[in-house]
Structures are given as structure tokens and as C-alpha cells.
Scaffold this active site. Structure first.
Site, mmCIF file in Angstrom:
data_model
loop_
_atom_site.group_PDB
_atom_site.id
_atom_site.type_symbol
_atom_site.label_atom_id
_atom_site.label_comp_id
_atom_site.label_asym_id
_atom_site.label_seq_id
_atom_site.Cartn_x
_atom_site.Cartn_y
_atom_site.Cartn_z
ATOM 1 N N PRO A 78 -19.040 -70.080 33.764
ATOM 2 C CG PRO A 78 -19.228 -69.220 35.919
ATOM 3 C CD PRO A 78 -18.263 -69.925 35.000
ATOM 4 C CE LYS A 83 -18.999 -68.000 28.943
ATOM 5 N NZ LYS A 83 -19.619 -67.261 30.041
ATOM 6 C CB THR A 84 -17.664 -62.049 25.790
ATOM 7 O OG1 THR A 84 -18.683 -63.043 25.768
ATOM 8 C CG2 THR A 84 -17.729 -61.256 24.499
ATOM 9 C CD GLU A 155 -23.508 -65.793 23.994
ATOM 10 O OE1 GLU A 155 -23.601 -66.793 24.728
ATOM 11 O OE2 GLU A 155 -23.777 -64.655 24.369
ATOM 12 C CD GLN A 157 -23.604 -70.742 25.165
ATOM 13 O OE1 GLN A 157 -22.383 -70.773 25.053
ATOM 14 N NE2 GLN A 157 -24.250 -69.636 25.474
ATOM 15 C CE1 TYR A 239 -29.983 -68.537 32.666
ATOM 16 C CE2 TYR A 239 -30.175 -66.579 31.281
ATOM 17 C CZ TYR A 239 -30.414 -67.922 31.501
ATOM 18 O OH TYR A 239 -31.085 -68.662 30.553
ATOM 19 C CB CYS A 243 -20.092 -70.091 45.598
ATOM 20 S SG CYS A 243 -21.290 -69.952 46.936
HETATM 21 N N1 ADP Z 1 -23.244 -60.437 38.450
HETATM 22 C C1 ADP Z 1 -22.933 -59.620 37.452
HETATM 23 N N2 ADP Z 1 -23.862 -58.885 36.827
HETATM 24 C C2 ADP Z 1 -23.539 -58.078 35.795
HETATM 25 N N3 ADP Z 1 -22.287 -57.934 35.317
HETATM 26 C C3 ADP Z 1 -21.315 -58.622 35.909
HETATM 27 C C4 ADP Z 1 -21.592 -59.506 36.994
HETATM 28 N N4 ADP Z 1 -20.427 -60.070 37.372
HETATM 29 C C5 ADP Z 1 -19.464 -59.550 36.544
HETATM 30 N N5 ADP Z 1 -20.003 -58.683 35.680
HETATM 31 C C6 ADP Z 1 -19.306 -57.929 34.622
HETATM 32 O O1 ADP Z 1 -19.233 -58.762 33.486
HETATM 33 C C7 ADP Z 1 -17.920 -58.703 32.960
HETATM 34 C C8 ADP Z 1 -17.637 -59.958 32.174
HETATM 35 O O2 ADP Z 1 -18.467 -59.929 31.020
HETATM 36 P P1 ADP Z 1 -18.313 -60.972 29.869
HETATM 37 O O3 ADP Z 1 -16.896 -61.010 29.373
HETATM 38 O O4 ADP Z 1 -19.378 -60.629 28.866
HETATM 39 O O5 ADP Z 1 -18.638 -62.350 30.623
HETATM 40 P P2 ADP Z 1 -19.165 -63.735 30.021
HETATM 41 O O6 ADP Z 1 -18.941 -63.729 28.532
HETATM 42 O O7 ADP Z 1 -18.376 -64.786 30.721
HETATM 43 O O8 ADP Z 1 -20.623 -63.822 30.381
HETATM 44 C C9 ADP Z 1 -17.059 -58.537 34.185
HETATM 45 O O9 ADP Z 1 -15.823 -57.961 33.847
HETATM 46 C C10 ADP Z 1 -17.885 -57.617 35.046
HETATM 47 O O10 ADP Z 1 -17.635 -56.269 34.733
HETATM 48 C C1 LIG Z 2 -27.127 -70.588 31.901
HETATM 49 C C2 LIG Z 2 -27.872 -70.437 30.623
HETATM 50 C C3 LIG Z 2 -27.635 -69.351 29.798
HETATM 51 N N1 LIG Z 2 -28.327 -69.216 28.637
HETATM 52 C C4 LIG Z 2 -28.087 -68.047 27.768
HETATM 53 C C5 LIG Z 2 -28.146 -66.733 28.470
HETATM 54 C C6 LIG Z 2 -27.240 -65.851 27.642
HETATM 55 O O1 LIG Z 2 -28.021 -65.332 26.571
HETATM 56 C C7 LIG Z 2 -26.203 -66.822 27.108
HETATM 57 C C8 LIG Z 2 -24.904 -66.790 27.875
HETATM 58 O O2 LIG Z 2 -24.251 -65.584 27.648
HETATM 59 P P1 LIG Z 2 -22.836 -65.229 28.327
HETATM 60 O O3 LIG Z 2 -22.087 -64.497 27.258
HETATM 61 O O4 LIG Z 2 -22.134 -66.483 28.742
HETATM 62 O O5 LIG Z 2 -23.110 -64.334 29.480
HETATM 63 O O6 LIG Z 2 -26.757 -68.116 27.240
HETATM 64 C C9 LIG Z 2 -29.247 -70.166 28.243
HETATM 65 O O7 LIG Z 2 -29.841 -70.066 27.153
HETATM 66 N N2 LIG Z 2 -29.483 -71.245 29.054
HETATM 67 C C10 LIG Z 2 -28.840 -71.411 30.236
HETATM 68 O O8 LIG Z 2 -29.098 -72.431 30.939
HETATM 69 ZN ZN ZN Z 3 -21.941 -67.791 47.266
#
Ligand code: ADP
Ligand SMILES: Cc1cn([C@H]2C[C@H](O)[C@@H](COP(=O)(O)O)O2)c(=O)[nH]c1=O
Ligand code: ZN
Length: 278
Positions: A78, A83-84, A155, A157, A239, A243
């Protein structure tokens, strides 16, 4: 008695002469083995068993062009799962090991500009922001692409041509491809082509975030707004990771709010229509 086809590799100072013998009965039955790539050798433009030719042997120091097959690694989860962060770490490690690397992200995400791919906590890496993956080879430069070892895709997707790109990059071009993307959208439906590339992959890692409401492991992304398009760029403003319990409750709460809102609008327009003009 089978006829033998012989492919000779030209020796270098460090390697003894090497030859492969393929029984013709076998190669007739299984034409695929006539393709030198089947043996892990670089394909010649036309395969002529009667001539000796210089071919590449992966991992050896033979003369001729370099070739080795690639790999595909997928990082799912999620939003906010890291992931990044994980992608950037792997790419940095590859780069530190002397491999040539590049990251591609979707140009749909303009939140942090198009020059860098950026994590939610601000770590960044230069990238190619593209509409589709098929344009990468041309844009990067055909010669430069040949020398590239590792391609990161963030990204994922958002790329409709993910499957074809990854297959060609790993199977034909010998690239290591590391893909990061959402497995599911805000309704937990399969998002884009990310799940379609699992059969191509060497490894799949599903990361989890922390539920913003209870701190347990979060597998899903809840959209906090009433917007319904699948694609909606945003971060923590739109977003949150949740859980299962809070995903289900959150969806119910959002649905209840939506129903209340539409009832309120109906009520307002009824009152407006039935109230006497002032
Ligand atoms: N609910 C949240 N809101 C904002 N930042 C968060 C949240 N939960 C975790 N983070 C931060 O985001 C980081 C992960 O970022 P990123 O690697 O860009 O995630 P993803 O690519 O999976 O969206 C975590 O290490 C944490 O510092
Ligand atoms: C769940 C969901 C996400 N997106 C978009 C929102 C963000 O711009 C990216 C995800 O970025 P991340 O690096 O994984 O945090 O996707 C969306 O367009 N639609 C969705 O349902
Ligand atoms: Zn919860």
C-alpha cells in the site's frame, strides 16, 4: 548416428578453446536449441552451423559481445509502505557495486516535479519521468541503453506497457529490472499491470505500512475523499494506510457520509422548492 553441429568460441589469452556440439537429430526435433541464446550464448544474426563464429559466453572472458540474462524484482504494497525507499536503496547498492543504473517514474505524478523520484520522507534520486515505458530506450539513447545494467520503475501501476517492457528488458536486453508499485487501488482492486508481471518475476516482496488509526500492520490504502476515479495523485492529504479492520470501517464511514451528504442535498433542494418566495 547423429550429425554434429559445432559452434566454436574463439579463445582469449585467459580461456582455452571451447566448442559445443549439438546432435542434429536433437536440434531438428527441438529447433529452439538452434538459437545460440538457448545455450546462453549471444544470438548471431543468422545461425550457420557450418561456420565457426565468435560468440559470447556469459560470465566468461571470451571475445565477442557481452550477454547475460536479466532479472525482475517486484516491490508491492500500500502507500507509505516504503516501496520507493526500498527501490532507491536497491538502486543505490547496484550503483555502488559499479553497475550502471536509471530510474523511471510516471510523469502523471508531478507532486515533486519531474526530475526526481521522491519518498514520502524526502529521500530522492534523479529519474526519467515518462508517459510510457516503450519510449525509454529512445529517450535514454540507444547506445546508452545498451550499457545500462539496472532499471528501476517507480509508480509502476501507471504504466500500461509494464508487461512488455519488463519481459523485453530482462529476457532480451539482459537488464535487471526493479519494479515498485501499488498492488491494489483504494478499492483493493488490482491496479494497472503490476500483478500481471508476477509470472515474469524472480522475486516479489509485499511491504506493509503502519495503520494510521491503530498502529497495526497496514495492507491497504484508504482514500479519505469522496473522489471515485481510480487514478488520483495525492499523498497523506488524500490517502492513509490502514489495517483490515480500519479499511472496512473506513469504507463504511465514507459510504455513510456519502449517503448522508446526498440526502442533505435532496432535503435542501426540497426545502428550497417548497419555501414561499421572500
Ligand atoms: N501515514 C503516513 N503519512 C506520511 N508519511 C508516512 C506515513 N507512514 C509512513 N510514512 C513515511 O513514509 C516513508 C515511506 O515512504 P515511501 O518509500 O515513499 O513509501 P511508498 O513508496 O510505499 O508510498 C516511511 O519511511 C515513513 O517515514
Ligand atoms: C491508492 C491509490 C493511489 N493512487 C495514487 C496516489 C499516489 O499519487 C500514487 C501512489 O504513490 P506511492 O508512491 O505508492 O505512495 O498513486 C491512485 O491514483 N489511486 C489509488 O487508488
Ligand atoms: Zn487499524
Amino acid at each position: 548416428s547423429p550429425t554434429l553441429l559445432t559452434i566454436s568460441c574463439h579463445p582469449t589469452k585467459t580461456m582455452p578453446s571451447l566448442s559445443f556440439q549439438i546432435p542434429r537429430t536433437l536440434s531438428d526435433k527441438f529447433p529452439i536449441i538452434q538459437n545460440p541464446n538457448f545455450l546462453g550464448l549471444k544470438a548471431f544474426s543468422s545461425f550457420n552451423p557450418s561456420i565457426s563464429t565468435s560468440v559470447e559466453c556469459p560470465g566468461s572472458r571470451m571475445e565477442g559481445p557481452r550477454f547475460s540474462y536479466g532479472e525482475i524484482h517486484i516491490i508491492l504494497g500500500p502507500m507509505f509502505a516504503g516501496k520507493t525507499t526500498s527501490l532507491l536503496r536497491r538502486i543505490q547498492t547496484e550503483s555502488n557495486n559499479g553497475r550502471s543504473v536509471a530510474i523511471i517514474k510516471s510523469n502523471k505524478d508531478t507532486r515533486y516535479g519531474l526530475e526526481y523520484t521522491v519518498t514520502h520522507d524526502g529521500a530522492k534520486f534523479p529519474c526519467w519521468a515518462l508517459a510510457d515505458l516503450s519510449s525509454f530506450r529512445q529517450k535514454y539513447g540507444v547506445n546508452a541503453y545498451e550499457k545500462l545494467d539496472v532499471i528501476g520503475i517507480d509508480e509502476a501501476q501507471f504504466f500500461g506497457d509494464l508487461y512488455d517492457f519488463c519481459r523485453k528488458a530482462a529476457d532480451h536486453d539482459g537488464k535487471t529490472v526493479i519494479v515498485a508499485g501499488l498492488d491494489g487501488d483504494y478499492l483493493r482492486r488490482s491496479f494497472g499491470s503490476v500483478l500481471n508481471i508476477i509470472p515474469l518475476a524472480d522475486s516479489v516482496t509485499k511491504l506493509t505500512a503502519r495503520c494510521e488509526l491503530c498502529g497495526k500492520r497496514a495492507f491497504f490504502t484508504l482514500r479519505k475523499t469522496k473522489d471515485t476515479p481510480t487514478e488520483l495523485i495525492g499523498g497523506a492529504d488524500v490517502y492513509m494506510p490502514v489495517c483490515r479492520q480500519h479499511y472496512v470501517n473506513g469504507q463504511l464511514a465514507i459510504e455513510a457520509t456519502r449517503i448522508l451528504e446526498s440526502q442533505r442535498i435532496q432535503c435542501d433542494s426540497y426545502l428550497e422548492a417548497s419555501s414561499p418566495p421572500s
